[in-house]
Scaffold this active site. Structure first.
Site, mmCIF file in Angstrom:
data_model
loop_
_atom_site.group_PDB
_atom_site.id
_atom_site.type_symbol
_atom_site.label_atom_id
_atom_site.label_comp_id
_atom_site.label_asym_id
_atom_site.label_seq_id
_atom_site.Cartn_x
_atom_site.Cartn_y
_atom_site.Cartn_z
ATOM 1 N N TYR A 1 0.832 -1.206 0.000
ATOM 2 C CA TYR A 1 0.000 0.000 0.000
ATOM 3 C C TYR A 1 0.870 1.261 0.000
ATOM 4 O O TYR A 1 0.555 2.234 -0.685
ATOM 5 C CB TYR A 1 -0.930 -0.018 1.221
ATOM 6 C CG TYR A 1 -1.727 1.250 1.399
ATOM 7 C CD1 TYR A 1 -2.819 1.524 0.576
ATOM 8 C CD2 TYR A 1 -1.390 2.186 2.379
ATOM 9 C CE1 TYR A 1 -3.556 2.693 0.730
ATOM 10 C CE2 TYR A 1 -2.126 3.349 2.535
ATOM 11 C CZ TYR A 1 -3.202 3.601 1.707
ATOM 12 O OH TYR A 1 -3.923 4.752 1.858
ATOM 13 N N GLU A 2 1.962 1.223 0.761
ATOM 14 C CA GLU A 2 2.843 2.383 0.855
ATOM 15 C C GLU A 2 3.862 2.443 -0.287
ATOM 16 O O GLU A 2 4.707 3.329 -0.320
ATOM 17 C CB GLU A 2 3.553 2.395 2.213
ATOM 18 C CG GLU A 2 2.589 2.658 3.349
ATOM 19 C CD GLU A 2 3.254 2.741 4.713
ATOM 20 O OE1 GLU A 2 4.470 2.447 4.833
ATOM 21 O OE2 GLU A 2 2.557 3.124 5.668
ATOM 22 N N GLY B 1 -13.474 0.908 7.691
ATOM 23 C CA GLY B 1 -14.765 1.529 7.951
ATOM 24 C C GLY B 1 -15.577 0.786 8.998
ATOM 25 O O GLY B 1 -16.660 1.218 9.361
ATOM 26 N N GLY C 1 -14.555 0.196 12.128
ATOM 27 C CA GLY C 1 -14.184 0.586 13.485
ATOM 28 C C GLY C 1 -12.946 -0.092 14.035
ATOM 29 O O GLY C 1 -12.571 0.149 15.179
ATOM 30 N N GLY D 1 -9.657 0.189 13.116
ATOM 31 C CA GLY D 1 -8.539 1.106 13.341
ATOM 32 C C GLY D 1 -8.744 1.951 14.583
ATOM 33 O O GLY D 1 -7.838 2.114 15.407
ATOM 34 N N ASN E 1 -0.853 10.175 2.344
ATOM 35 C CA ASN E 1 -1.881 9.235 2.790
ATOM 36 C C ASN E 1 -3.066 9.985 3.411
ATOM 37 O O ASN E 1 -3.318 9.919 4.604
ATOM 38 C CB ASN E 1 -1.273 8.237 3.775
ATOM 39 C CG ASN E 1 -2.177 7.063 4.024
ATOM 40 O OD1 ASN E 1 -3.365 7.084 3.703
ATOM 41 N ND2 ASN E 1 -1.617 6.029 4.622
ATOM 42 N N LYS E 2 -3.798 10.699 2.566
ATOM 43 C CA LYS E 2 -4.901 11.539 3.026
ATOM 44 C C LYS E 2 -5.990 10.767 3.775
ATOM 45 O O LYS E 2 -6.485 11.239 4.797
ATOM 46 C CB LYS E 2 -5.498 12.325 1.860
ATOM 47 C CG LYS E 2 -6.615 13.255 2.297
ATOM 48 C CD LYS E 2 -6.577 14.562 1.600
ATOM 49 C CE LYS E 2 -7.732 15.462 1.920
ATOM 50 N NZ LYS E 2 -7.978 15.742 3.323
ATOM 51 N N TYR F 1 -7.041 10.014 11.407
ATOM 52 C CA TYR F 1 -6.361 10.390 12.650
ATOM 53 C C TYR F 1 -6.860 11.737 13.179
ATOM 54 O O TYR F 1 -7.109 11.894 14.373
ATOM 55 C CB TYR F 1 -4.851 10.452 12.447
ATOM 56 C CG TYR F 1 -4.219 9.139 12.056
ATOM 57 C CD1 TYR F 1 -4.625 7.935 12.636
ATOM 58 C CD2 TYR F 1 -3.212 9.091 11.104
ATOM 59 C CE1 TYR F 1 -4.038 6.731 12.269
ATOM 60 C CE2 TYR F 1 -2.621 7.891 10.745
ATOM 61 C CZ TYR F 1 -3.031 6.717 11.325
ATOM 62 O OH TYR F 1 -2.453 5.530 10.969
#
Length: 161
Positions: A23-24, A95, A97, A99, A126-127, A133
């Site tokens: 992903y990164e 989505g 919950g 994280g 990483n918007k 956050y």
């Protein structure tokens, strides 16, 4: 939904670290082995800790995310804190919950143990993560720039050259 990782979780943690690296866009940099993770998390002197997010929909409690962290120390506050090295939730579970629950567990540990900081880094591009956050009240530390020594530069400095 959130539980402390066990040695049996090492393969799935390793797999999710690889997914996070993809992903990164830095999969070549993710060189940790399962053996290294097992030693760091569950060896004679653990240096890191992990929590697993499990799917509520799965009867087996399928792991869908993880948080890997270690202790840091604030000389200004005089107490430990937690540095969150990796937080990852698989795309199909985002989505739900997980994280927020992982971060909530780390915040709970901080409060329970008297730690005064929970810190982590996020890539500037990483918007979705930044928005996530900030929605929980986290704020960027804009006046700080992270520096890193690795590979040849680290070896050269460490050898006294």
């Amino acid at each position: 939904m959130i539980r402390t990782a066990t040695p049996a979780d090492v393969p799935v943690i390793h797999s999710m670290i690889r997914e996070l690296a993809e992903y990164e866009k830095v999969v070549d940099e993710a060189r940790a082995t399962e053996e290294q993770l097992r030693e760091a998390l569950f060896g004679e002197r653990p240096a890191a800790f992990a929590h697993i997010a499990e799917s509520a929909e799965s009867a087996e409690g399928e792991p869908v995310g993880f948080a890997l962290w270690f202790l840091n120390f604030s000389t200004w506050r005089g107490v430990h804190g937690i540095y969150l090295e990796d937080l990852y939730v698989r795309p199909q579970a985002r989505g739900g919950g997980h994280g927020k629950a992982l971060l909530g567990e780390l915040a709970r540990i901080c409060v329970e143990r008297g730690y005064e900081r929970l810190e982590w880094a996020v890539l500037n591009w990483n918007k979705p993560s930044i928005d996530f956050y900030e929605a929980m009240g986290a704020r960027p530390q804009d006046q700080w720039t992270v520096y890193r020594l690795t590979d040849g530069a680290l070896a050269e400095l460490g050898s006294g050259s």
